[in-house]
Design an enzyme around this catalytic site. Structure first.
Site, PDB file in Angstrom:
ATOM      1  CE1 TYR A  62       0.659   0.653   4.522  1.00 55.72           C
ATOM      2  CE2 TYR A  62      -0.330  -1.697   4.392  1.00 55.72           C
ATOM      3  CZ  TYR A  62       0.598  -0.734   4.986  1.00 55.72           C
ATOM      4  OH  TYR A  62       0.859  -1.041   6.384  1.00 55.72           O
ATOM      5  CE  LYS A 107     -10.982  21.225  -8.730  1.00 58.48           C
ATOM      6  NZ  LYS A 107     -11.543  21.454 -10.261  1.00 58.48           N
TER       7      LYS A 107
END
Length: 128
Positions: A62, A107
Site C-alpha cells: 500500500y 476537491k
C-alpha cells in the site's frame, strides 16, 4: 488474487486522505495555481496468504499504491476530476494484485460560488 464468492465480504485495504497539490480543472487559475486534492482508495484483495506467511510480497504494497496516487495527483493535469479518478482506478488495477478498487477524489477547494465542504467523485472498478 480473487475474491472468494462464498464469502460475504472481500478483504479490504483502505488508504484515506492521500494529499497532494494538483492542477486539475477547467479554469485557468486552477491550472496555473494548483490546489489540494485528497484521494481515498479501497483495495479489494484476499489477504489470507500474506497474513499466514507474514510476507509483504504476498499482499498489496500500500506504500507503493500511495506513491502512485500522489504521483498521479501531481502529474498530468485533467479538466475533470472524473478523469483523474478513473485513471487512478485503472492504474491500481493494472499495477497491483487486487480484484477491485474503489477510488474517491476530493476537491475541497473547487471554485464554487456557494458555501460547500467538499466535491468528490467515487468510482468502483473490478478487474476485467
Amino acid at each position: 488474487m480473487s475474491v472468494d464468492p462464498l464469502r460475504s465480504r472481500p478483504d479490504q485495504i483502505a488508504l484515506t486522505g492521500i494529499r497532494a497539490i494538483g492542477r486539475h480543472g477547467v479554469f485557468e487559475q486552477e491550472r496555473r495555481d494548483g490546489q489540494p486534492f485528497i484521494v481515498d482508495a479501497t483495495l479489494f484483495t484476499d489477504i489470507r496468504a500474506a497474513a499466514a506467511a507474514d510476507d509483504l510480497s504476498s499482499t498489496v504494497d500500500y506504500g507503493a499504491v500511495a506513491e502512485l496516487i500522489a504521483a498521479m495527483i501531481t502529474g498530468e493535469a485533467y479538466d475533470l476530476i472524473e478523469t483523474l479518478t478513473e485513471r487512478i482506478a485503472a492504474a491500481i488495477l493494472e499495477g497491483f494484485p487486487v480484484s477491485a478498487v474503489e477510488v474517491t477524489v476530493h476537491k475541497p477547494e473547487a471554485p464554487l460560488q456557494v458555501p460547500f465542504d467538499d466535491v468528490a467523485i467515487t468510482v468502483y472498478r473490478e478487474r476485467a
